[in-house]
Design an enzyme around this catalytic site. Structure first.
Site, short mmCIF file in Angstrom:
data_model
loop_
_atom_site.label_atom_id
_atom_site.label_comp_id
_atom_site.label_asym_id
_atom_site.label_seq_id
_atom_site.Cartn_x
_atom_site.Cartn_y
_atom_site.Cartn_z
N GLU A 162 9.76 -3.74 10.18
CA GLU A 162 10.06 -2.59 9.50
C GLU A 162 10.66 -1.63 10.50
O GLU A 162 10.00 -1.45 11.69
CB GLU A 162 8.99 -2.04 8.84
CG GLU A 162 9.28 -0.35 8.16
CD GLU A 162 8.29 -0.03 7.27
OE1 GLU A 162 7.23 -0.70 6.79
OE2 GLU A 162 8.40 1.18 6.62
N ASP A 165 0.86 -1.31 0.23
CA ASP A 165 0.01 0.02 -0.25
C ASP A 165 1.07 1.06 0.07
O ASP A 165 0.53 2.52 0.03
CB ASP A 165 -1.07 0.00 1.04
CG ASP A 165 -0.44 -0.08 2.35
OD1 ASP A 165 0.83 -0.09 2.69
OD2 ASP A 165 -1.36 -0.08 3.49
N SER A 166 2.15 1.00 0.02
CA SER A 166 3.12 2.07 -0.40
C SER A 166 2.81 2.65 -1.62
O SER A 166 3.34 3.75 -1.88
CB SER A 166 4.60 1.77 -0.14
OG SER A 166 4.85 0.64 -1.06
O1 KIV Z 1 3.68 -1.10 1.54
C1 KIV Z 1 4.92 -1.57 1.53
O2 KIV Z 1 5.57 -1.42 0.46
C2 KIV Z 1 5.19 -2.30 2.51
C3 KIV Z 1 6.91 -2.51 2.55
C4 KIV Z 1 7.62 -1.55 3.00
C5 KIV Z 1 7.12 -3.74 3.39
O3 KIV Z 1 4.52 -2.86 3.42
#
Ligand code: KIV
Length: 286
Positions: free
Chosen positions: A182, A44-45
């Site tokens: 993280e 969701d990044s």
């Molecule tokens: O949304 C994302 O990209 C993530 C990663 C940073 C693990 O959760």
């Protein structure tokens, strides 16, 4: 052959490190797959790096479905994990089941990822019992950024470190097949990694995890500004793309593109007939 969740457990057992990356659409998934990543996360990044939001909170289930479908079309070998967005799994286990079901049935994801420890452990158990593989996510959980008071290192105090270890064990008991750690201290990641049978996948969690995940746009120089401390720039695509686009715009502006080489022929007979039409129209005969 498609990577399965158990492949990752086998990699941990064999001491083979697990490199993972995010992908958000067909081209990024195709590139990640061709590079041989066993796991691709539709993170969701995408809220930050693709949609331009300042957090992941605005990302909806519909957006995740849209992007997951594209990633699945591009990833022929990798296990595709889709993030469950904010408030799609916290309200009740029933809603979590329904939404994970949509990500897998409509989106085509092979597994889902949820953030949190004890608060989601029961939901993780319900999801895995129903046949939905779950990846956990502990430490800096971006969906809780406002509660955590910003993007800061997690698990530094004794109480926080103990809670994180406890959370990891709960997720494993609930059936999670892997856990993202993280932005936690490297030595804490080492302890968690040693205590778990399932793999830990770090991001800002030091070198002792079983694997590493990074955000596609961040390691390839496709973000606004500088990458975070835990990332490394493997290519400066912003500069490469900016240069290419400027050259394209200049060539169009200066009449150097397109040329004959980029053009299609018209049959000589058709061309002559069109010219005759033009002459006749000009003389008012037609
Ligand atoms: O949304 C994302 O990209 C993530 C990663 C940073 C693990 O959760």
């Amino acid at each position: 052959m498609r990577v399965r969740t158990r492949t990752l457990t086998e990699m941990k057992r064999a001491g083979r490190r697990i490199a993972c990356v995010t992908a958000y659409d067909y081209p990024t998934a195709r590139l990640a797959d061709a590079a041989g990543f066993p796991l691709v996360l539709v993170g969701d990044s995408l809220g930050n790096v693709v949609l331009g939001h300042d957090s992941t909170i605005a990302v909806t289930l519909d957006a995740m479905l849209h992007h997951t479908q594209a990633v699945v079309r591009g990833a022929k070998q990798a296990l595709v994990v889709a993030d469950m967005p904010f408030m799609t799994y916290q309200v009740s286990a029933e809603e979590a089941l329904r939404n994970a079901g949509r990500l897998m049935q409509e989106g085509g994801a092979h597994a889902v990822k949820v953030e949190g420890g004890a608060s989601v452990a029961e939901t993780v158990e319900r999801l895995t019992s129903a046949g939905a593989p779950v990846m956990g996510h502990l430490g800096l959980t971006p969906q809780s950024v406002h509660q955590l008071g910003g993007f800061r290192v997690q698990g530094r105090s004794l109480a926080d470190a103990r809670r994180l270890i406890e959370d990891a064990l709960l997720l494993q008991e609930g059936g999670a097949f892997a856990i993202v750690l993280e932005t936690v201290p490297a030595e804490l990641s080492r302890i968690v990694t040693e205590r778990l049978a399932i793999p830990t996948i770090g991001i800002g969690a030091g070198p002792h995890c079983d694997g590493e995940i990074q955000v596609f746009h961040e390691i390839l120089g496709l973000i606004d500004g500088r990458p975070r401390k835990h990332a490394k720039t493997y290519a400066d695509l912003n500069a490469i793309i900016a240069d290419a686009l400027t050259r394209y715009a200049d060539e169009v502006g200066e009449g150097r593109f397109p040329t004959e080489a980029n053009s299609f022929d018209l049959d000589e007979g058709v061309l002559e007939a069109l010219r005759r039409d033009g002459d006749a129209a000009g003389s008012g005969e037609r």
